[in-house]
Design a protein around this motif. Structure first.
Motif, mmCIF file in Angstrom:
data_model
loop_
_atom_site.group_PDB
_atom_site.id
_atom_site.type_symbol
_atom_site.label_atom_id
_atom_site.label_comp_id
_atom_site.label_asym_id
_atom_site.label_seq_id
_atom_site.Cartn_x
_atom_site.Cartn_y
_atom_site.Cartn_z
ATOM 1 N N ARG A 188 -15.182 21.144 -85.662
ATOM 2 C CA ARG A 188 -13.997 20.713 -86.417
ATOM 3 C C ARG A 188 -12.718 21.297 -85.818
ATOM 4 O O ARG A 188 -11.710 20.611 -85.726
ATOM 5 N N ILE A 189 -12.761 22.559 -85.390
ATOM 6 C CA ILE A 189 -11.581 23.174 -84.756
ATOM 7 C C ILE A 189 -11.276 22.461 -83.447
ATOM 8 O O ILE A 189 -10.122 22.156 -83.145
ATOM 9 N N THR A 190 -12.291 22.168 -82.658
ATOM 10 C CA THR A 190 -12.093 21.459 -81.392
ATOM 11 C C THR A 190 -11.442 20.103 -81.643
ATOM 12 O O THR A 190 -10.496 19.728 -80.944
ATOM 13 N N GLN A 191 -11.915 19.372 -82.635
ATOM 14 C CA GLN A 191 -11.321 18.075 -82.972
ATOM 15 C C GLN A 191 -9.862 18.240 -83.412
ATOM 16 O O GLN A 191 -8.985 17.478 -82.988
ATOM 17 N N LEU A 192 -9.597 19.236 -84.242
ATOM 18 C CA LEU A 192 -8.244 19.467 -84.737
ATOM 19 C C LEU A 192 -7.299 19.820 -83.592
ATOM 20 O O LEU A 192 -6.158 19.339 -83.545
ATOM 21 N N LYS A 193 -7.765 20.620 -82.641
ATOM 22 C CA LYS A 193 -6.930 21.006 -81.502
ATOM 23 C C LYS A 193 -6.615 19.829 -80.593
ATOM 24 O O LYS A 193 -5.620 19.853 -79.870
ATOM 25 N N GLN A 194 -7.433 18.771 -80.623
ATOM 26 C CA GLN A 194 -7.195 17.594 -79.781
ATOM 27 C C GLN A 194 -6.158 16.649 -80.386
ATOM 28 O O GLN A 194 -5.671 15.759 -79.710
ATOM 29 N N GLU A 195 -5.811 16.853 -81.660
ATOM 30 C CA GLU A 195 -4.812 16.006 -82.303
ATOM 31 C C GLU A 195 -3.420 16.402 -81.828
ATOM 32 O O GLU A 195 -3.199 17.525 -81.381
ATOM 33 N N PRO A 202 1.431 23.771 -83.167
ATOM 34 C CA PRO A 202 0.311 24.724 -83.112
ATOM 35 C C PRO A 202 -0.370 24.869 -84.474
ATOM 36 O O PRO A 202 0.250 24.689 -85.525
ATOM 37 N N ILE A 203 -1.609 25.239 -84.451
ATOM 38 C CA ILE A 203 -2.394 25.437 -85.663
ATOM 39 C C ILE A 203 -2.283 26.905 -86.059
ATOM 40 O O ILE A 203 -2.465 27.800 -85.242
ATOM 41 N N ILE A 204 -2.012 27.143 -87.330
ATOM 42 C CA ILE A 204 -1.960 28.498 -87.874
ATOM 43 C C ILE A 204 -3.096 28.618 -88.876
ATOM 44 O O ILE A 204 -3.281 27.739 -89.717
ATOM 45 N N ALA A 205 -3.848 29.691 -88.803
ATOM 46 C CA ALA A 205 -4.987 29.889 -89.712
ATOM 47 C C ALA A 205 -4.634 30.888 -90.802
ATOM 48 O O ALA A 205 -4.095 31.958 -90.531
ATOM 49 N N PHE A 206 -4.941 30.527 -92.046
ATOM 50 C CA PHE A 206 -4.810 31.406 -93.200
ATOM 51 C C PHE A 206 -6.185 31.540 -93.820
ATOM 52 O O PHE A 206 -6.888 30.547 -93.988
ATOM 53 N N LEU A 221 -12.378 29.956 -80.106
ATOM 54 C CA LEU A 221 -11.356 28.920 -79.926
ATOM 55 C C LEU A 221 -9.950 29.360 -80.308
ATOM 56 O O LEU A 221 -9.037 28.547 -80.342
ATOM 57 N N ILE A 222 -9.758 30.647 -80.571
ATOM 58 C CA ILE A 222 -8.421 31.143 -80.919
ATOM 59 C C ILE A 222 -7.642 31.391 -79.642
ATOM 60 O O ILE A 222 -8.094 32.086 -78.737
ATOM 61 N N ASP A 223 -6.437 30.804 -79.565
ATOM 62 C CA ASP A 223 -5.579 30.933 -78.385
ATOM 63 C C ASP A 223 -4.635 32.123 -78.480
ATOM 64 O O ASP A 223 -4.160 32.629 -77.465
ATOM 65 N N GLU A 224 -4.310 32.547 -79.706
ATOM 66 C CA GLU A 224 -3.362 33.644 -79.891
ATOM 67 C C GLU A 224 -3.670 34.355 -81.202
ATOM 68 O O GLU A 224 -3.951 33.717 -82.214
ATOM 69 N N TYR A 225 -3.635 35.673 -81.154
ATOM 70 C CA TYR A 225 -3.848 36.499 -82.335
ATOM 71 C C TYR A 225 -2.526 37.139 -82.713
ATOM 72 O O TYR A 225 -1.875 37.757 -81.873
#
Length: 143
Positions: free
Chosen positions: A65-72, A76-80, A94-98
């Motif tokens: 699901r994360i891979t699919q979301l990153k292809q949209e 950038p995606i932020i995780a909470f 799959l995290i690009d930045e912490y």
């Protein structure tokens, strides 16, 4: 965001006001969860409540699901989420930045987000910013 974070945040933000509330209500949201979770209907008919009510629920394999979301397309995606959701997310690789925020408070306990790693996770410090009151934001990329 994780399901628990969504359940905690969704009653508050649709009726909140101010610049942060505007941003929280305008960004697209996706809830990562186990099967069976349904987003509750909006508590009001405000545009913000509809935004939260139209949150996408993504279940199944988190890495897929994360891979699919990153292809949209989009920003950038932020995780909470809580420690459990973050451990699962870190485990996908799959995290690009912490962005790790350190508060100057010693609680003597808590839930670690880096426990259960199957291999060493090397991080490269990109920046460190200190805020009033002693809070420090460290930004890292996987090395």
């Amino acid at each position: 965001m994780g399901r628990k974070a969504f359940e905690e945040m969704s009653p508050y933000w649709p009726t909140a006001t101010g610049p942060l509330a505007d941003a929280m209500n305008e960004i697209p949201k996706a809830v990562f969860t186990q099967k069976g979770f349904k987003v509750p209907p909006a508590a009001s008919s405000s545009p913000a409540a509809k935004s939260w009510a139209e949150t996408r629920v993504l279940d199944g394999d988190l890495a897929e699901r994360i891979t699919q979301l990153k292809q949209e397309t989009g920003k950038p995606i932020i995780a909470f989420g809580g420690a459990g959701f973050m451990r699962s997310l870190i485990g996908t690789g799959l995290i690009d930045e912490y962005n790790l925020v350190i508060h100057p408070v010693a609680l003597g306990g808590g839930l670690p987000i880096f426990s259960g790693l199957t291999k060493q996770l090397d991080l490269k410090l990109l920046s460190a910013k200190t805020f009033p009151g002693g809070v420090v934001l460290h930004t890292y990329n996987p090395a």
